[in-house]
Design a protein around this motif. Structure first.
Motif, PDB file in Angstrom:
ATOM      1  N   ASP A 190       5.714  10.042   7.393  1.00  0.00           N
ATOM      2  CA  ASP A 190       5.093  11.265   6.874  1.00  0.00           C
ATOM      3  C   ASP A 190       3.661  11.304   7.419  1.00  0.00           C
ATOM      4  OD1 ASP A 190       7.368  11.873   5.350  1.00  0.00           O
ATOM      5  OD2 ASP A 190       6.685  10.594   3.716  1.00  0.00           O
ATOM      6  N   TRP A 191       3.552  11.744   8.658  1.00  0.00           N
ATOM      7  CA  TRP A 191       2.288  11.631   9.387  1.00  0.00           C
ATOM      8  C   TRP A 191       1.454  12.904   9.327  1.00  0.00           C
ATOM      9  CZ3 TRP A 191       1.878  15.332  13.143  1.00  0.00           C
ATOM     10  CH2 TRP A 191       3.064  15.869  13.651  1.00  0.00           C
ATOM     11  N   THR A 192       0.161  12.720   9.482  1.00  0.00           N
ATOM     12  CA  THR A 192      -0.772  13.820   9.743  1.00  0.00           C
ATOM     13  C   THR A 192      -1.748  13.342  10.808  1.00  0.00           C
ATOM     14  OG1 THR A 192      -0.673  14.605   7.448  1.00  0.00           O
ATOM     15  CG2 THR A 192      -2.516  15.390   8.812  1.00  0.00           C
ATOM     16  N   ILE A 193      -1.888  14.132  11.858  1.00  0.00           N
ATOM     17  CA  ILE A 193      -2.887  13.877  12.891  1.00  0.00           C
ATOM     18  C   ILE A 193      -4.015  14.877  12.677  1.00  0.00           C
ATOM     19  CG2 ILE A 193      -3.395  13.965  15.361  1.00  0.00           C
ATOM     20  CD1 ILE A 193      -0.435  13.242  15.842  1.00  0.00           C
ATOM     21  N   ILE A 194      -5.236  14.395  12.619  1.00  0.00           N
ATOM     22  CA  ILE A 194      -6.386  15.275  12.406  1.00  0.00           C
ATOM     23  C   ILE A 194      -7.221  15.322  13.682  1.00  0.00           C
ATOM     24  CG2 ILE A 194      -8.435  15.745  11.020  1.00  0.00           C
ATOM     25  CD1 ILE A 194      -7.161  14.117   8.782  1.00  0.00           C
ATOM     26  N   MET A 243      -9.713  13.781   4.876  1.00  0.00           N
ATOM     27  CA  MET A 243      -8.684  12.743   4.985  1.00  0.00           C
ATOM     28  C   MET A 243      -8.288  12.224   3.611  1.00  0.00           C
ATOM     29  SD  MET A 243      -9.882  10.364   8.206  1.00  0.00           S
ATOM     30  CE  MET A 243      -8.354   9.399   8.159  1.00  0.00           C
ATOM     31  N   LEU A 244      -9.276  11.878   2.829  1.00  0.00           N
ATOM     32  CA  LEU A 244      -9.022  11.255   1.536  1.00  0.00           C
ATOM     33  C   LEU A 244      -8.341  12.200   0.565  1.00  0.00           C
ATOM     34  CD1 LEU A 244      -9.498   8.651  -0.111  1.00  0.00           C
ATOM     35  CD2 LEU A 244     -11.656   9.645  -0.870  1.00  0.00           C
ATOM     36  N   ASN A 245      -8.732  13.464   0.597  1.00  0.00           N
ATOM     37  CA  ASN A 245      -8.237  14.413  -0.395  1.00  0.00           C
ATOM     38  C   ASN A 245      -6.955  15.139   0.011  1.00  0.00           C
ATOM     39  OD1 ASN A 245     -10.306  14.722  -2.788  1.00  0.00           O
ATOM     40  ND2 ASN A 245     -11.505  14.372  -0.929  1.00  0.00           N
ATOM     41  N   HIS A 258       0.811  -1.217   0.000  1.00  0.00           N
ATOM     42  CA  HIS A 258       0.000   0.000   0.000  1.00  0.00           C
ATOM     43  C   HIS A 258       0.847   1.271   0.000  1.00  0.00           C
ATOM     44  CE1 HIS A 258      -2.653  -3.206   1.439  1.00  0.00           C
ATOM     45  NE2 HIS A 258      -3.605  -2.510   0.838  1.00  0.00           N
ATOM     46  N   ASP A 259       0.221   2.349  -0.482  1.00  0.00           N
ATOM     47  CA  ASP A 259       0.893   3.647  -0.545  1.00  0.00           C
ATOM     48  C   ASP A 259       0.703   4.461   0.727  1.00  0.00           C
ATOM     49  OD1 ASP A 259       1.652   3.318  -3.329  1.00  0.00           O
ATOM     50  OD2 ASP A 259      -0.467   3.640  -3.805  1.00  0.00           O
ATOM     51  N   ALA A 260      -0.399   4.233   1.432  1.00  0.00           N
ATOM     52  CA  ALA A 260      -0.704   5.013   2.628  1.00  0.00           C
ATOM     53  C   ALA A 260      -1.604   4.217   3.553  1.00  0.00           C
ATOM     54  CB  ALA A 260      -1.385   6.331   2.247  1.00  0.00           C
ATOM     55  N   VAL A 261      -1.510   4.553   4.842  1.00  0.00           N
ATOM     56  CA  VAL A 261      -2.355   3.935   5.856  1.00  0.00           C
ATOM     57  C   VAL A 261      -3.233   5.019   6.472  1.00  0.00           C
ATOM     58  CG1 VAL A 261      -2.427   2.649   8.027  1.00  0.00           C
ATOM     59  CG2 VAL A 261      -0.601   2.191   6.359  1.00  0.00           C
ATOM     60  N   LEU A 262      -4.537   4.752   6.577  1.00  0.00           N
ATOM     61  CA  LEU A 262      -5.485   5.702   7.144  1.00  0.00           C
ATOM     62  C   LEU A 262      -6.140   5.068   8.362  1.00  0.00           C
ATOM     63  CD1 LEU A 262      -7.230   6.830   3.820  1.00  0.00           C
ATOM     64  CD2 LEU A 262      -5.218   7.815   4.919  1.00  0.00           C
ATOM     65  N   SER A 263      -6.083   5.758   9.490  1.00  0.00           N
ATOM     66  CA  SER A 263      -6.620   5.205  10.723  1.00  0.00           C
ATOM     67  C   SER A 263      -7.802   6.015  11.236  1.00  0.00           C
ATOM     68  CB  SER A 263      -5.543   5.159  11.814  1.00  0.00           C
ATOM     69  OG  SER A 263      -6.123   4.837  13.062  1.00  0.00           O
ATOM     70  N   CYS A 264      -8.937   5.333  11.356  1.00  0.00           N
ATOM     71  CA  CYS A 264     -10.122   5.897  12.009  1.00  0.00           C
ATOM     72  C   CYS A 264     -10.434   5.080  13.255  1.00  0.00           C
ATOM     73  CB  CYS A 264     -11.316   5.883  11.063  1.00  0.00           C
ATOM     74  SG  CYS A 264     -11.119   6.879   9.581  1.00  0.00           S
ATOM     75  N   LEU A 265      -9.406   4.625  13.927  1.00  0.00           N
ATOM     76  CA  LEU A 265      -9.576   3.795  15.107  1.00  0.00           C
ATOM     77  C   LEU A 265     -10.391   4.509  16.168  1.00  0.00           C
ATOM     78  CD1 LEU A 265      -5.975   2.342  15.457  1.00  0.00           C
ATOM     79  CD2 LEU A 265      -8.011   1.106  14.694  1.00  0.00           C
ATOM     80  N   GLY A 266     -11.170   3.740  16.909  1.00  0.00           N
ATOM     81  CA  GLY A 266     -11.956   4.324  17.978  1.00  0.00           C
ATOM     82  C   GLY A 266     -12.383   3.273  18.972  1.00  0.00           C
ATOM     83  N   SER A 267     -12.824   3.742  20.139  1.00  0.00           N
ATOM     84  CA  SER A 267     -13.326   2.852  21.185  1.00  0.00           C
ATOM     85  C   SER A 267     -14.679   3.367  21.653  1.00  0.00           C
ATOM     86  CB  SER A 267     -12.350   2.786  22.358  1.00  0.00           C
ATOM     87  OG  SER A 267     -12.906   2.056  23.431  1.00  0.00           O
ATOM     88  N   ARG A 268     -15.674   2.493  21.698  1.00  0.00           N
ATOM     89  CA  ARG A 268     -17.003   2.884  22.157  1.00  0.00           C
ATOM     90  C   ARG A 268     -17.154   2.745  23.668  1.00  0.00           C
ATOM     91  NH1 ARG A 268     -17.962   0.109  17.237  1.00  0.00           N
ATOM     92  NH2 ARG A 268     -18.979   1.415  15.649  1.00  0.00           N
ATOM     93  N   VAL A 308      -2.184   8.745   8.033  1.00  0.00           N
ATOM     94  CA  VAL A 308      -3.111   9.778   8.492  1.00  0.00           C
ATOM     95  C   VAL A 308      -3.970   9.158   9.582  1.00  0.00           C
ATOM     96  CG1 VAL A 308      -4.940  11.392   7.859  1.00  0.00           C
ATOM     97  CG2 VAL A 308      -3.181  10.774   6.172  1.00  0.00           C
ATOM     98  N   CYS A 309      -4.066   9.823  10.729  1.00  0.00           N
ATOM     99  CA  CYS A 309      -4.865   9.246  11.811  1.00  0.00           C
ATOM    100  C   CYS A 309      -5.725  10.311  12.471  1.00  0.00           C
ATOM    101  CB  CYS A 309      -3.978   8.561  12.844  1.00  0.00           C
ATOM    102  SG  CYS A 309      -2.909   9.654  13.796  1.00  0.00           S
TER     103      CYS A 309
END
Length: 212
Positions: free
Chosen positions: A153-157, A194-196, A65-75, A104-105
């Protein structure tokens, strides 16, 4: 692009997956319960049944893969969690071994209270929001330290309160600084950002606050 997504069964992750597939990206998702993935018969991702806390179930796939995207969460709001910190530790370790650099996370704007925040809002955030989500926020804080210390090459949102509103493509952002007068944001718009901005180098090594 070839994208690896974690957390695709959650609210924002489901929107991210749908938009990524609609845009024609080559998507792989890691999910403990693939039956919860929002996919259509016309467009389906590659699916790995796995857990971010158990990297042996997915780490071999990272290199493709070229990039990893994390939308991890805990309910679970009642108990401490390590899904953010240990999850990102596992992701970054697998990326390093595979030679993948872009990640990106998601975190939360609730971790910090901007200095100019009006007193009533400051009190609500500190006494209600931060207490209600204290376990998640504690782990997100650790996660942010892990990500920013990495050589990726990180980005935290950091989004504000999220809604189920429609996609508008209109939002305000601020990199490595607080956003003025943050409001709510739809999960669809958060996923859109995130995607763009995966290839937007201006967001690399930055913590980005976002709001409508």
């Amino acid at each position: 692009m070839k994208l690896l997504i974690f957390g695709a069964t959650g609210g924002t992750g489901a929107q991210l997956l749908t938009q990524a597939l609609d845009a024609g990206h080559d998507v792989t998702v890691v999910a403990r319960n693939p039956d919860k993935l929002p996919v259509s018969d016309q467009s389906r991702p590659a699916v790995i049944t796995g857990d971010v806390l158990e990297p042996k179930t997915w780490k071999a796939a990272v290199s493709a893969h070229d990039a990893v995207l994390s939308c991890l969460g805990s309910r679970d709001r009642k108990h401490p969690t390590t899904v953010y910190s240990q999850g990102m530790t596992n992701i970054i370790d697998a990326m390093r071994r595979a030679g993948v650099r872009r990640v990106v996370c998601l975190s939360s704007a609730g971790l910090d209270i901007p200095p100019e925040t009006p007193l009533p809002q400051r009190l609500v955030t500190r006494l209600i929001v931060q207490r209600l989500y204290r376990h998640g926020y504690t782990d997100m804080t650790v996660m942010e330290r892990i990500v920013t210390a990495s050589d990726t090459d990180w980005t935290i949102i950091r989004p504000p309160m999220l809604t189920n509103g429609p996609l508008t493509g209109r939002y305000r952002t601020a990199g490595n600084q607080h956003l003025t007068n943050p409001k709510s944001l739809s999960r669809t718009d958060l996923a859109h950002y995130m995607l763009n901005h995966i290839e937007d180098r201006d967001t690399w090594q930055k913590t980005v606050e976002i709001s409508s």
